[in-house]
Design a protein around this motif. Sequence first.
Motif, short mmCIF file in Angstrom:
data_model
loop_
_atom_site.label_atom_id
_atom_site.label_comp_id
_atom_site.label_asym_id
_atom_site.label_seq_id
_atom_site.Cartn_x
_atom_site.Cartn_y
_atom_site.Cartn_z
N ALA A 87 0.83 -1.21 0.00
CA ALA A 87 0.00 0.00 0.00
C ALA A 87 0.86 1.25 0.00
O ALA A 87 0.54 2.24 -0.68
N ARG A 88 1.95 1.22 0.77
CA ARG A 88 2.82 2.38 0.80
C ARG A 88 3.47 2.61 -0.58
O ARG A 88 3.60 3.74 -1.05
N GLN A 89 3.87 1.51 -1.21
CA GLN A 89 4.46 1.64 -2.54
C GLN A 89 3.43 2.12 -3.56
O GLN A 89 3.75 2.92 -4.45
N MET A 90 2.19 1.67 -3.43
CA MET A 90 1.14 2.11 -4.35
C MET A 90 0.84 3.59 -4.16
O MET A 90 0.59 4.32 -5.13
N ALA A 91 0.88 4.06 -2.91
CA ALA A 91 0.65 5.48 -2.67
C ALA A 91 1.75 6.33 -3.31
O ALA A 91 1.48 7.37 -3.91
N SER A 92 3.01 5.86 -3.18
CA SER A 92 4.10 6.60 -3.82
C SER A 92 3.96 6.58 -5.34
O SER A 92 4.23 7.58 -6.01
N ALA A 93 3.53 5.43 -5.88
CA ALA A 93 3.34 5.34 -7.32
C ALA A 93 2.24 6.29 -7.78
O ALA A 93 2.35 6.93 -8.83
N LEU A 94 1.16 6.39 -6.99
CA LEU A 94 0.09 7.33 -7.33
C LEU A 94 0.61 8.76 -7.33
O LEU A 94 0.28 9.57 -8.21
N ASN A 95 1.39 9.08 -6.30
CA ASN A 95 1.94 10.42 -6.21
C ASN A 95 2.88 10.72 -7.39
O ASN A 95 2.82 11.78 -8.01
N ASN A 96 3.75 9.75 -7.72
CA ASN A 96 4.65 9.94 -8.86
C ASN A 96 3.89 10.07 -10.17
O ASN A 96 4.23 10.88 -11.03
N SER A 97 2.83 9.28 -10.30
CA SER A 97 2.01 9.36 -11.51
C SER A 97 1.37 10.73 -11.64
O SER A 97 1.30 11.30 -12.74
#
Length: 938
Positions: A547-557
């Motif tokens: 989940a933490r990695q997905m949140a960072s991916a969302l932010n980067n996207s």
Amino acid sequence: MSTRKQHSTASKKHSKKIPADPDQKDPSGSLSLSLYPNLTDWLIGALKHGDPSLVISEALELVSTQIDCALVEINLFDESRGFFIPSRSAHKKVKSFVQKQALDRYPVGEGYTGWLAEHRSLLHIPDTQKRPDAPPSTDLKTFPFNSYLGAPLLWEDHLLGTLELVRTTAGPFSSSDIATLTAIANLLSAALNMVGLQQKVNYFARIQEASNLISGFGDRLNDTPFLWEGLSRALVDPLELSMLGIFLRSDEDDMHQLHTPYLCRKQGQNLKCSPASIISPPGSDLAALWLHQEYWYTNLLEQEQLERLLLGEILKPLKVGKLLIIPLLAGGERFGFMLAGRADTAKDFIDGEASSLQAIGRQLGTMMHASRALSGPSASPTPVASGKTVEALQVAQAAIQPERMSELLRLSAELTSSLDLDRSLRRVLKVCNDLMMADLAVFMTINESHGEIALRQVMPELETHGSLQRVDLEEVSRSISQWVISHQQPLVISDLTQDDRWAFKDFHSVCAVVCATDTDISGILLFFAKAVDVFGQDDVQIARIVARQMASALNNSYLYSVIREQADRLGLMLRSQQIETSQSNAILESIADGVIVTDTDHNVILYNDAAERILNLPIALILGKQVFDHIGIFGSKTIQWGETLRQWKSTPPDQHQRQVVPERMVLEDGRIISILPAPVVLGGDFLGTVSIFRDISREVEVDRLKSEFVATVSHELRTPMTSIKGFVDVMLMGVAGELTDQQRHFLDIVRTNTNRLEILVNDLLDISRIEAGKASLVFQELDVPQLFSEMEQYIEHRSLEEKKKMQFSYESAKGLPPIWGDLERVRQILANIVENSFNYTPEDGLIELRARNVDDHIEIEVEDNGMGISLEEQERIFERFYRGEQALIMGVSGTGLGLAIVLHLVEMHHGRIWVNSEGAGKGTTFTVSLPTASNQTP
């Protein structure tokens, strides 16, 4: 711009240079069309390396190449510290001054830089000694620059900095210099904004890399020195740290003995790692900080402060001037702290950066807490969100196995390797289902503007689950997500069908965690299983890592989408600017009139094909040179045109003074050219001129032939008209015998129309002589009150003759100087205007004459309360033979030549005439401005 010592010099010129190619830059230094593609290439090149210092270095070199100046300066605004940081490129003549007296930072609100920040508009000062409202940040006596040009760097109303340049000599910058500076400032703002976004993306990527590194080591933190080395390499260089240390409690029972397996410090281009230890006795500043603060930092670390923190022995040799302390905590315990340091000259720590590093510290603390719980004999069960204690969720079973950890690292790589987030999410959720033995993975996102929770991705697709409906899944997922968000903790349910809060029969086990970076929640990750008691504490840990990695991916996207959107907007803006410029150039080249545009120094910066054809001067001969160099070629009668251009530069005209009468010049080949100059003024500053040239030789020749024809016909009419008038007068005298009343009436009509015809012929001859230049003037001093008295007698005579009562009054200011003019012609000017008022004013109307002295002219106003003139007719009343509707309404006879003659006579006296009327039925005021006799030579 200031005069104190500079501590940081300008960036070195090591970037790609845009050459001052003759095809790119015309001799006048103007911003030519072909330079725009180079500016675009410069911007693209600046974005490739993504380094603000290189962007600034190339921008400084670009400005120095395109604009002649002694010093160019780019000041970036540091919002966190509230001042501007300058970078400079100086000419060798002023480098000594810059090195000795220039500032290394500018406080907000001071000097020219402060003026740009406050007004957020272009500032152009031709002479710094004559602009008291915007002084430099130092005494003018010590300021060696005498002309200044600056522009703010803005992006969507956000101040990024300023772009400023100066010269040692006084004088205005040319319009081409201003255009070039404005274009570069706009592109530099866009480049700095986009590089800033890139830095944010890279920063979060490094934070994510550090987070993934920690997650990959699981509970083996204390046994893996490679973790500390990897963490240091992920953070020290990218975050511009000079040192990084992780200090852990040496003894579980002693919170004040701390050691670090590796203290990493930057030495040259290498990282040096060595162990270290410190003691923080109770009551010390350091103990208070790491026990009672979430994070603490200072950007001005003084020696006394360093000693109170008991960190002098470690940090003093490293020359740390800025310090950040982050406690490592989890589960109510403090395990140590993280030290991050920077040198004095490095950038400041800010809250957002400290919060991101705090997230890394919390992750480290969580891992340490899990490791201690597994290794300690008193590990106890962890309560879950359902309120039950389940054996499958014992902390003793929480260790993530190495093979599962390798899958998590593969998930991290998957999320960070592609910008197609939905595609990556489907792959990640599929792998997570296998890792956690779940039957369904759901990802819910939160709408930032409305706060609504919506289903983003489901894996596998719902079609594989038979009767399961999307609306039912979305409803229960939204309800569980709201619980997780409100309680700020993961949710594990062993049997969903037995939980009264959610009636959902398709699945039994549920695991839900938030997707967040620091405190910002971007979504919820949920796993469903059909069996009971499927998810344990290790599954919660895996879900939280993903989940933490997905949140960072969302932010980067999101950041990448912002960059892409900004790049698209910038590209559209540049293309639109190029199209508009090309269209303007095409329009100028296609019009039949010649156009010459000059800058503030009267250098020709635009010369179209029509001008080259009309003036018979090749573009290479005139472009880039002063327009005055060619006045002799144009002809002697263009001297007034040149004087007008010079006068505009010394005294920029206001709106009223911009009304310019076209001039004529005769070329050596006999052609006649009409010139209409116009000034270009912006905010009171003179930027240049635009002159329109038109070949009117044919029109002049046609007009001459017409005037000659009219004059010839008028002369031929005089002979029969004189005979007719003479014999009619003789017959009316009775020489030819007695006349009946009817005969006398007929002869009166003939005489009246003969008089009208005589007036017409006289007017035609008069205007023909004037236009042919055959009318001569005898100048003398004319008394205004005497002229007004004659006009009063004229009105009285007309009133008696036509039996039309009319009121008349006149006044003149005391001490009014005499007019310098021809007596008969000035009488004719006033008589024609007064007669016009008499004809178009009803009986018992009022005609007023007033005179006043304005500068070196006498302004005479002739005002009536008659029929007035419509706004449409006011533009044509001085045309020959033009008569408005009022003449038809009132049955007034006339030729339509009176006001045309007045206009020519006024211009022969070097005066002006204009009319003012609010419309039909509201009266009319004619104003004639004639020069006074003072300083005139007969």
